[in-house]
Motif scaffolding. Structure first.
Motif, short mmCIF file in Angstrom:
data_model
loop_
_atom_site.label_atom_id
_atom_site.label_comp_id
_atom_site.label_asym_id
_atom_site.label_seq_id
_atom_site.Cartn_x
_atom_site.Cartn_y
_atom_site.Cartn_z
N GLY A 159 0.81 -1.21 0.00
CA GLY A 159 0.00 0.00 0.00
C GLY A 159 0.84 1.27 0.00
O GLY A 159 0.55 2.23 -0.72
N ARG A 176 2.31 1.89 -3.43
CA ARG A 176 1.35 2.29 -4.45
C ARG A 176 1.29 3.81 -4.52
O ARG A 176 1.03 4.38 -5.58
CB ARG A 176 -0.02 1.70 -4.12
N LEU A 225 -12.92 1.51 7.15
CA LEU A 225 -13.21 1.26 5.74
C LEU A 225 -14.32 0.24 5.56
O LEU A 225 -15.08 0.30 4.58
CB LEU A 225 -11.95 0.78 5.02
N LEU A 280 -7.94 -4.40 2.58
CA LEU A 280 -8.25 -3.24 3.41
C LEU A 280 -6.98 -2.65 4.02
O LEU A 280 -6.84 -1.43 4.14
CB LEU A 280 -9.22 -3.64 4.52
N GLU A 315 -3.99 -2.75 2.72
CA GLU A 315 -3.27 -2.02 1.66
C GLU A 315 -3.86 -0.63 1.46
O GLU A 315 -3.12 0.36 1.33
CB GLU A 315 -3.32 -2.81 0.35
N ARG A 316 -5.18 -0.53 1.46
CA ARG A 316 -5.83 0.78 1.32
C ARG A 316 -5.50 1.68 2.51
O ARG A 316 -5.27 2.88 2.35
CB ARG A 316 -7.35 0.61 1.19
N THR A 317 -5.44 1.10 3.69
CA THR A 317 -5.08 1.86 4.88
C THR A 317 -3.65 2.38 4.78
O THR A 317 -3.36 3.52 5.14
CB THR A 317 -5.23 0.97 6.13
N GLU A 336 -2.09 3.09 2.08
CA GLU A 336 -2.11 4.21 1.14
C GLU A 336 -2.44 5.51 1.88
O GLU A 336 -1.83 6.56 1.62
CB GLU A 336 -3.14 3.95 0.04
N ARG A 337 -3.41 5.46 2.78
CA ARG A 337 -3.79 6.65 3.55
C ARG A 337 -2.62 7.12 4.41
O ARG A 337 -2.37 8.32 4.53
CB ARG A 337 -5.00 6.34 4.43
#
Length: 385
Positions: free
Chosen positions: A35, A38, A356, A370, A372-374, A376-377
């Motif tokens: 993440g 990315r 999320l 989830l 990975e998305r975290t 990114e944040r």
């Protein structure tokens, strides 16, 4: 890549524990790294999966470069199981749950009175046979409440009833213990540094002891808890007659009640010294030099809650990073700590997967994406200017 400049000197250390039931500590590190990159391609990320002495400790050591070894040992129900341990340069990391843990019980089956730590003793013997001069003995996740009697029996101790017969396995039968003979314990323990690594500091018995606090997690009803508390009290009394006052002192020592009292057996009979599990593991895994290379640390575990603050891996990581002046953020599946508590622990901010995906079942099932998305944040919040 998100618009915005990247801190050119940024270097991230991911030092998180497992998300129990969803991701291993190694998988957490992989997902966080993916993440972050990315958003910031090529970002220097160092991963150091951590554990606090409980289940996952051997896996963390292997991820840090220790060699995996296996041994066939006696499981908590008396059947043979395969248990792993880790070795490197004369140091062995042994996890009692590998031999005597709840994971070896069939679903829904418990044996609070009869589960044995015999296999944990066999696993310690395997570490000695592998040439270990230092043994980090991680205790937690146990299916047992036998005070370590089974472990000591595997190492040569003899526990007999009034008729001179060996006492049956488990904590319950210790109620009939009459004599204890530790004279035939494996002599190699006299020259080995045995470190009892645990995140709990309970005494052996009493309202904060092993049976009362942890027995219900292992299937013990109130009658079982009372029986086990009395049996472990008997165990300590008989050992006091055998080895003297140190047996009574050890029963009150921090860590004596760890993993169903196996801490007591290690302290009173094997010369173990107690240390908080996360402190031991950070030393063993080489956390200090990795921390020195980092500008941001990401830690975490499945649930950040009040228990986290009492010796769990994220608290240990955050304390060490704060002492070094390095900022820490945390990832978790579920967050149950207010910002003030996080701040006192040295954690700047915590990111929960439930932010999320609020449905707990879906959150656990989709924890990897989830996370990975975290990550990114986190990259957007802390790595871009």
């Amino acid at each position: 890549m998100t618009d915005g400049a990247v801190f050119e000197t940024a270097r991230v250390l991911v030092a998180a524990d497992k998300f129990k039931g969803s991701l291993t500590a190694v998988q957490v590190a992989e997902r966080v790294t993916a993440g972050l990159r990315r958003v910031v391609p090529g970002l220097p990320v160092e991963t150091l999966p951590v554990a606090d002495g409980g289940d996952g400790t051997v896996a963390a050591a292997i991820a840090a470069g220790f060699e995996r070894r296996e041994a066939r040992v006696t499981g908590p129900l008396g059947t043979q199981v395969t248990a792993a341990f880790a070795v490197r340069d004369g140091v062995a990391v042994v996890e009692m749950a590998e031999a005597s843990g709840l994971q070896h019980l069939p679903s829904g089956v418990f044996a609070p009175l009869t589960a044995t730590t015999y296999g944990s003793g066999e696993l310690l013997l395997a570490a000695l046979d592998a040439g270990a001069r230092t043994i980090v003995f991680g205790v937690g996740g146990s299916a047992t409440t036998d005070g370590g009697a089974g472990m000591l029996a595997a190492l040569g101790a003899r526990f007999l009833d009034a008729a001179g017969d060996p006492v049956a396995p488990g904590g319950g039968p210790l109620a009939s213990l009459a004599t204890a003979d530790l004279s035939s314990l494996d002599p190699r323990f006299a020259s080995v540094d045995l470190v009892l690594a645990s995140d709990v500091d309970n005494p052996l018995t009493g309202p904060k002891g092993a049976p009362a606090v942890y027995g219900p997690q292992k299937g013990a009803n109130p009658q079982d808890v009372a029986a086990l508390d009395a049996a472990l009290g008997r165990f300590a009394k008989v050992l006091e007659a055998s080895v003297g006052a140190r047996a009574a002192e050890a029963a009150l020592a921090p860590g004596a009640g760890a993993a169903g009292g196996i801490g007591y057996g290690a302290l009173v009979a094997l010369g173990a010294r107690f240390r908080p599990g996360i402190e031991v593991m950070l030393d063993v895994l080489g956390f200090a030099p990795a921390l020195a290379r980092a500008t941001l640390v990401i830690t975490g575990e499945g649930s950040l809650d009040e228990q986290t603050l009492h010796g769990k891996a994220p608290a240990g990581v955050a304390a060490a990073a704060r002492a070094a002046g390095i900022e820490v953020v945390a990832v978790c599946g579920r967050l149950a700590l207010p910002p003030q508590a996080l701040g006192r622990a040295g954690i700047r901010r915590a990111y929960a997967l439930t932010d999320l995906e609020p449905d707990p079942a879906r959150c656990m099932a989709e924890a990897g994406p989830l996370l990975e998305r975290t990550a990114e944040r986190i990259a957007q919040d802390f790595l871009l200017v």
